[in-house]
Scaffold this motif. Structure first.
Motif, PDB file in Angstrom:
ATOM      1  N   PRO A  52       0.717  -1.223  -0.072  1.00 51.73           N
ATOM      2  CA  PRO A  52      -0.142   0.006   0.043  1.00 51.73           C
ATOM      3  C   PRO A  52       0.863   1.065  -0.042  1.00 51.73           C
ATOM      4  O   PRO A  52       0.444   2.277  -0.602  1.00 51.73           O
ATOM      5  CB  PRO A  52      -0.816  -0.283   1.209  1.00 51.73           C
ATOM      6  N   VAL A  53       1.889   1.089   0.535  1.00 53.63           N
ATOM      7  CA  VAL A  53       2.909   2.488   0.766  1.00 53.63           C
ATOM      8  C   VAL A  53       3.451   2.586  -0.863  1.00 53.63           C
ATOM      9  O   VAL A  53       3.551   3.757  -1.197  1.00 53.63           O
ATOM     10  CB  VAL A  53       3.997   2.255   1.718  1.00 53.63           C
ATOM     11  N   ALA A  54       3.729   1.384  -1.337  1.00 50.67           N
ATOM     12  CA  ALA A  54       4.342   1.712  -2.837  1.00 50.67           C
ATOM     13  C   ALA A  54       3.316   2.177  -3.775  1.00 50.67           C
ATOM     14  O   ALA A  54       3.483   3.086  -4.598  1.00 50.67           O
ATOM     15  CB  ALA A  54       4.944   0.323  -3.043  1.00 50.67           C
ATOM     16  N   VAL A  55       1.869   1.583  -3.495  1.00 48.83           N
ATOM     17  CA  VAL A  55       0.992   2.362  -4.337  1.00 48.83           C
ATOM     18  C   VAL A  55       0.612   3.624  -4.152  1.00 48.83           C
ATOM     19  O   VAL A  55       0.540   4.550  -5.144  1.00 48.83           O
ATOM     20  CB  VAL A  55      -0.329   1.417  -4.135  1.00 48.83           C
ATOM     21  N   ALA A  56       0.567   4.066  -2.886  1.00 47.36           N
ATOM     22  CA  ALA A  56       0.471   5.732  -2.544  1.00 47.36           C
ATOM     23  C   ALA A  56       1.753   6.349  -3.346  1.00 47.36           C
ATOM     24  O   ALA A  56       1.392   7.395  -3.496  1.00 47.36           O
ATOM     25  CB  ALA A  56       0.506   5.874  -1.002  1.00 47.36           C
ATOM     26  N   ALA A  57       2.793   6.112  -3.202  1.00 50.19           N
ATOM     27  CA  ALA A  57       3.985   6.416  -3.586  1.00 50.19           C
ATOM     28  C   ALA A  57       3.907   6.722  -4.937  1.00 50.19           C
ATOM     29  O   ALA A  57       4.267   7.784  -5.758  1.00 50.19           O
ATOM     30  CB  ALA A  57       5.171   5.668  -3.245  1.00 50.19           C
ATOM     31  N   LEU A  58       3.318   5.845  -5.900  1.00 48.26           N
ATOM     32  CA  LEU A  58       3.164   5.812  -7.212  1.00 48.26           C
ATOM     33  C   LEU A  58       2.104   6.774  -7.634  1.00 48.26           C
ATOM     34  O   LEU A  58       2.267   7.575  -8.397  1.00 48.26           O
ATOM     35  CB  LEU A  58       2.945   4.631  -7.864  1.00 48.26           C
ATOM     36  N   TRP A  97      -3.421  15.399  -0.315  1.00 44.34           N
ATOM     37  CA  TRP A  97      -4.111  14.265  -1.093  1.00 44.34           C
ATOM     38  C   TRP A  97      -3.451  12.898  -1.469  1.00 44.34           C
ATOM     39  O   TRP A  97      -4.363  11.816  -1.299  1.00 44.34           O
ATOM     40  CB  TRP A  97      -4.263  14.830  -2.592  1.00 44.34           C
ATOM     41  N   ASP A  98      -2.088  12.945  -1.127  1.00 45.09           N
ATOM     42  CA  ASP A  98      -1.536  11.754  -1.035  1.00 45.09           C
ATOM     43  C   ASP A  98      -1.829  10.879   0.223  1.00 45.09           C
ATOM     44  O   ASP A  98      -1.897   9.793   0.263  1.00 45.09           O
ATOM     45  CB  ASP A  98      -0.121  11.954  -1.259  1.00 45.09           C
ATOM     46  N   ALA A  99      -1.998  11.973   1.402  1.00 43.66           N
ATOM     47  CA  ALA A  99      -2.245  11.251   2.450  1.00 43.66           C
ATOM     48  C   ALA A  99      -3.710  10.526   2.435  1.00 43.66           C
ATOM     49  O   ALA A  99      -3.974   9.353   2.943  1.00 43.66           O
ATOM     50  CB  ALA A  99      -2.214  12.095   3.607  1.00 43.66           C
ATOM     51  N   ILE A 100      -4.557  11.275   1.792  1.00 40.86           N
ATOM     52  CA  ILE A 100      -5.993  10.613   1.392  1.00 40.86           C
ATOM     53  C   ILE A 100      -6.004   9.436   0.882  1.00 40.86           C
ATOM     54  O   ILE A 100      -6.584   8.629   1.059  1.00 40.86           O
ATOM     55  CB  ILE A 100      -6.859  11.813   0.913  1.00 40.86           C
ATOM     56  N   VAL A 145      -5.953   3.522   0.145  1.00 40.60           N
ATOM     57  CA  VAL A 145      -5.274   2.296  -0.166  1.00 40.60           C
ATOM     58  C   VAL A 145      -5.363   1.335   0.871  1.00 40.60           C
ATOM     59  O   VAL A 145      -5.682   0.162   0.838  1.00 40.60           O
ATOM     60  CB  VAL A 145      -4.034   2.584  -0.792  1.00 40.60           C
ATOM     61  N   TYR A 146      -4.799   1.886   2.022  1.00 36.65           N
ATOM     62  CA  TYR A 146      -4.895   1.008   3.457  1.00 36.65           C
ATOM     63  C   TYR A 146      -6.335   0.496   3.502  1.00 36.65           C
ATOM     64  O   TYR A 146      -6.381  -0.765   4.100  1.00 36.65           O
ATOM     65  CB  TYR A 146      -4.504   1.541   4.290  1.00 36.65           C
ATOM     66  N   LEU A 147      -7.394   1.039   3.524  1.00 41.54           N
ATOM     67  CA  LEU A 147      -8.634   0.593   3.753  1.00 41.54           C
ATOM     68  C   LEU A 147      -9.016  -0.585   2.663  1.00 41.54           C
ATOM     69  O   LEU A 147      -9.593  -1.455   3.055  1.00 41.54           O
ATOM     70  CB  LEU A 147      -9.641   1.620   3.502  1.00 41.54           C
ATOM     71  N   LEU A 148      -8.680  -0.395   1.543  1.00 46.64           N
ATOM     72  CA  LEU A 148      -8.909  -1.312   0.618  1.00 46.64           C
ATOM     73  C   LEU A 148      -8.048  -2.510   0.802  1.00 46.64           C
ATOM     74  O   LEU A 148      -8.415  -3.832   0.470  1.00 46.64           O
ATOM     75  CB  LEU A 148      -8.735  -0.667  -0.932  1.00 46.64           C
ATOM     76  N   TRP A 149      -7.000  -2.335   1.170  1.00 49.87           N
ATOM     77  CA  TRP A 149      -6.070  -3.466   1.591  1.00 49.87           C
ATOM     78  C   TRP A 149      -6.353  -4.290   2.702  1.00 49.87           C
ATOM     79  O   TRP A 149      -6.312  -5.423   2.761  1.00 49.87           O
ATOM     80  CB  TRP A 149      -4.585  -3.109   1.887  1.00 49.87           C
TER      81      TRP A 149
END
Length: 54
Positions: A9-15, A38-41, A46-50
């Protein structure tokens, strides 16, 4: 392997941040603080979906 699985999830948010940053450099829609917001959102979503998936 399971330890590295938590970094997905961190990698997806970084992308997502990288894509938003590149878009913002061209369009100038947001200030840098808004990009970070917006990246924090995105990271939370992503974490909720994960967590729902696993």
């Amino acid at each position: 392997m399971s330890g590295l699985l938590g970094l997905v999830p961190v990698a997806v948010a970084a992308l997502g941040w990288y894509g938003l940053h590149r878009l913002n450099r061209r369009k100038r829609w947001f200030r840098i603080g808004e990009v970070i917001f917006w990246d924090a959102i995105l990271l939370v979503l992503v974490y909720l979906l994960w967590l729902r998936w696993f």
